[in-house]
Design a protein around this motif. Sequence first.
Motif, PDB file in Angstrom:
ATOM      1  N   PHE A 160      33.278 -42.079  32.136  1.00  0.00           N
ATOM      2  CA  PHE A 160      32.198 -41.719  33.057  1.00  0.00           C
ATOM      3  C   PHE A 160      32.529 -40.420  33.788  1.00  0.00           C
ATOM      4  N   ILE A 161      33.751 -40.313  34.273  1.00  0.00           N
ATOM      5  CA  ILE A 161      34.167 -39.114  35.004  1.00  0.00           C
ATOM      6  C   ILE A 161      34.131 -37.907  34.089  1.00  0.00           C
ATOM      7  N   HIS A 162      34.603 -38.061  32.872  1.00  0.00           N
ATOM      8  CA  HIS A 162      34.604 -36.946  31.926  1.00  0.00           C
ATOM      9  C   HIS A 162      33.177 -36.470  31.652  1.00  0.00           C
ATOM     10  N   ARG A 163      32.248 -37.415  31.478  1.00  0.00           N
ATOM     11  CA  ARG A 163      30.852 -37.044  31.205  1.00  0.00           C
ATOM     12  C   ARG A 163      30.242 -36.242  32.348  1.00  0.00           C
ATOM     13  N   ASN A 164      30.594 -36.600  33.554  1.00  0.00           N
ATOM     14  CA  ASN A 164      29.901 -36.044  34.718  1.00  0.00           C
ATOM     15  C   ASN A 164      30.640 -34.928  35.445  1.00  0.00           C
ATOM     16  N   PHE A 165      31.921 -34.746  35.158  1.00  0.00           N
ATOM     17  CA  PHE A 165      32.694 -33.725  35.861  1.00  0.00           C
ATOM     18  C   PHE A 165      33.222 -32.619  34.947  1.00  0.00           C
ATOM     19  N   SER A 166      33.260 -32.843  33.633  1.00  0.00           N
ATOM     20  CA  SER A 166      33.915 -31.868  32.755  1.00  0.00           C
ATOM     21  C   SER A 166      33.192 -30.521  32.733  1.00  0.00           C
ATOM     22  N   ALA A 167      31.855 -30.532  32.807  1.00  0.00           N
ATOM     23  CA  ALA A 167      31.123 -29.253  32.790  1.00  0.00           C
ATOM     24  C   ALA A 167      31.491 -28.419  34.011  1.00  0.00           C
ATOM     25  N   MET A 168      31.614 -29.056  35.171  1.00  0.00           N
ATOM     26  CA  MET A 168      31.993 -28.324  36.380  1.00  0.00           C
ATOM     27  C   MET A 168      33.437 -27.860  36.306  1.00  0.00           C
ATOM     28  N   MET A 169      34.274 -28.653  35.657  1.00  0.00           N
ATOM     29  CA  MET A 169      35.667 -28.247  35.470  1.00  0.00           C
ATOM     30  C   MET A 169      35.736 -26.936  34.677  1.00  0.00           C
ATOM     31  N   LYS A 170      34.943 -26.846  33.614  1.00  0.00           N
ATOM     32  CA  LYS A 170      34.987 -25.677  32.744  1.00  0.00           C
ATOM     33  C   LYS A 170      34.292 -24.459  33.347  1.00  0.00           C
ATOM     34  N   SER A 171      33.388 -24.691  34.298  1.00  0.00           N
ATOM     35  CA  SER A 171      32.637 -23.574  34.879  1.00  0.00           C
ATOM     36  C   SER A 171      33.244 -23.054  36.175  1.00  0.00           C
ATOM     37  N   TYR A 172      34.328 -23.643  36.623  1.00  0.00           N
ATOM     38  CA  TYR A 172      34.940 -23.239  37.902  1.00  0.00           C
ATOM     39  C   TYR A 172      35.366 -21.773  37.865  1.00  0.00           C
ATOM     40  N   LYS A 173      34.960 -21.014  38.866  1.00  0.00           N
ATOM     41  CA  LYS A 173      35.283 -19.592  38.915  1.00  0.00           C
ATOM     42  C   LYS A 173      35.943 -19.195  40.235  1.00  0.00           C
ATOM     43  N   GLY A 174      36.416 -20.165  40.965  1.00  0.00           N
ATOM     44  CA  GLY A 174      37.079 -19.869  42.226  1.00  0.00           C
ATOM     45  C   GLY A 174      38.491 -19.352  42.023  1.00  0.00           C
ATOM     46  N   PRO A 175      39.157 -18.972  43.108  1.00  0.00           N
ATOM     47  CA  PRO A 175      40.530 -18.476  42.998  1.00  0.00           C
ATOM     48  C   PRO A 175      41.471 -19.548  42.474  1.00  0.00           C
ATOM     49  N   LEU A 176      42.373 -19.153  41.578  1.00  0.00           N
ATOM     50  CA  LEU A 176      43.294 -20.105  40.962  1.00  0.00           C
ATOM     51  C   LEU A 176      44.674 -20.086  41.609  1.00  0.00           C
ATOM     52  N   ARG A 177      44.884 -19.159  42.540  1.00  0.00           N
ATOM     53  CA  ARG A 177      46.145 -19.110  43.258  1.00  0.00           C
ATOM     54  C   ARG A 177      45.823 -19.115  44.741  1.00  0.00           C
ATOM     55  N   ASP A 178      46.765 -19.590  45.552  1.00  0.00           N
ATOM     56  CA  ASP A 178      46.475 -19.643  46.984  1.00  0.00           C
ATOM     57  C   ASP A 178      46.473 -18.229  47.565  1.00  0.00           C
ATOM     58  N   ALA A 179      45.794 -18.087  48.686  1.00  0.00           N
ATOM     59  CA  ALA A 179      45.538 -16.773  49.259  1.00  0.00           C
ATOM     60  C   ALA A 179      46.815 -16.045  49.673  1.00  0.00           C
ATOM     61  N   LYS A 180      47.770 -16.737  50.292  1.00  0.00           N
ATOM     62  CA  LYS A 180      48.987 -16.077  50.758  1.00  0.00           C
ATOM     63  C   LYS A 180      49.806 -15.534  49.590  1.00  0.00           C
ATOM     64  N   THR A 181      49.912 -16.322  48.521  1.00  0.00           N
ATOM     65  CA  THR A 181      50.653 -15.862  47.341  1.00  0.00           C
ATOM     66  C   THR A 181      49.966 -14.656  46.721  1.00  0.00           C
ATOM     67  N   THR A 182      48.629 -14.736  46.595  1.00  0.00           N
ATOM     68  CA  THR A 182      47.872 -13.628  46.005  1.00  0.00           C
ATOM     69  C   THR A 182      47.999 -12.367  46.848  1.00  0.00           C
ATOM     70  N   LEU A 183      47.924 -12.508  48.178  1.00  0.00           N
ATOM     71  CA  LEU A 183      48.036 -11.344  49.063  1.00  0.00           C
ATOM     72  C   LEU A 183      49.427 -10.710  48.952  1.00  0.00           C
ATOM     73  N   GLN A 184      50.449 -11.546  48.875  1.00  0.00           N
ATOM     74  CA  GLN A 184      51.807 -11.024  48.741  1.00  0.00           C
ATOM     75  C   GLN A 184      51.973 -10.243  47.439  1.00  0.00           C
ATOM     76  N   GLU A 185      51.444 -10.798  46.346  1.00  0.00           N
ATOM     77  CA  GLU A 185      51.550 -10.118  45.056  1.00  0.00           C
ATOM     78  C   GLU A 185      50.765  -8.800  45.066  1.00  0.00           C
ATOM     79  N   TRP A 186      49.601  -8.823  45.699  1.00  0.00           N
ATOM     80  CA  TRP A 186      48.774  -7.608  45.793  1.00  0.00           C
ATOM     81  C   TRP A 186      49.496  -6.533  46.599  1.00  0.00           C
TER      82      TRP A 186
END
Length: 238
Positions: A148-174
């Motif tokens: 049930f979860i796979h049917r209803n959540f997998s499309a949103m899992m694949k379409s996620y476009k948010g940041p994949l790393r936390d902000a502090k780590t990303t800012l430090q790397e930048w």
Amino acid sequence: MSRKRKILKPASDNALEERLEYKFKDRTLLAKALTHASALTPSQANTGSYQRLEFLGDRVLGLSIAAMLEREFPKADEGELARRLNQLVKRETCAQVSRALAIGPHMRLGDSEISSGGRKKEALLADMCESIIAAIYLDSGFIEADAFIHRNFSAMMKSYKGPLRDAKTTLQEWAQAKGKPTPSYEIVNRTGPDHAPVFVIKACVEAVEPEEASGTSRRAAEQAAATAILKREGVWKE
């Protein structure tokens, strides 16, 4: 004589089962998953409402999503998996699933919840999504709940476009990529009682305008301030 509660009869569960793509062996589990405490007497509310099921469903959802992410993103580190998981199990996502399945008309609510628009409340829609997951789990086990979860959540899992790393780590790397020293964070203000503090943090990067942000913990405020710089500088688009 106690006043009898007037309960609006919900929509038939047969149509809901079709949308869930799951037919209950024990229909009382589905009924309980859809029942709000306002539809019950005080003595019935603890065991007769959806709340205990929602507690269980939250854990089943988390396990199912974690396993699904581990399969789908074999190269992702723990931080990326955690951010993807948080996006999928949060209230807004669960409410979105409930709206897609048209759960609202099937809720069993008392007068107070009906009059306050309970069938459209995001928190209630999210909770009942999780309570339905628990009902399926108790009715047939993890395999069916996971499906049930796979049917209803997998499309949103694949379409996620948010940041994949936390902000502090990303800012430090930048900052390091631009030859700058590690960003610093300072407490500008702290208000509120010890059990509910609010921190205001300033994030500073050399030769870059600082940003301030607030949060209910120092870490949350630091992340928010780092996020503000990343968005302003165009590193993060959303």
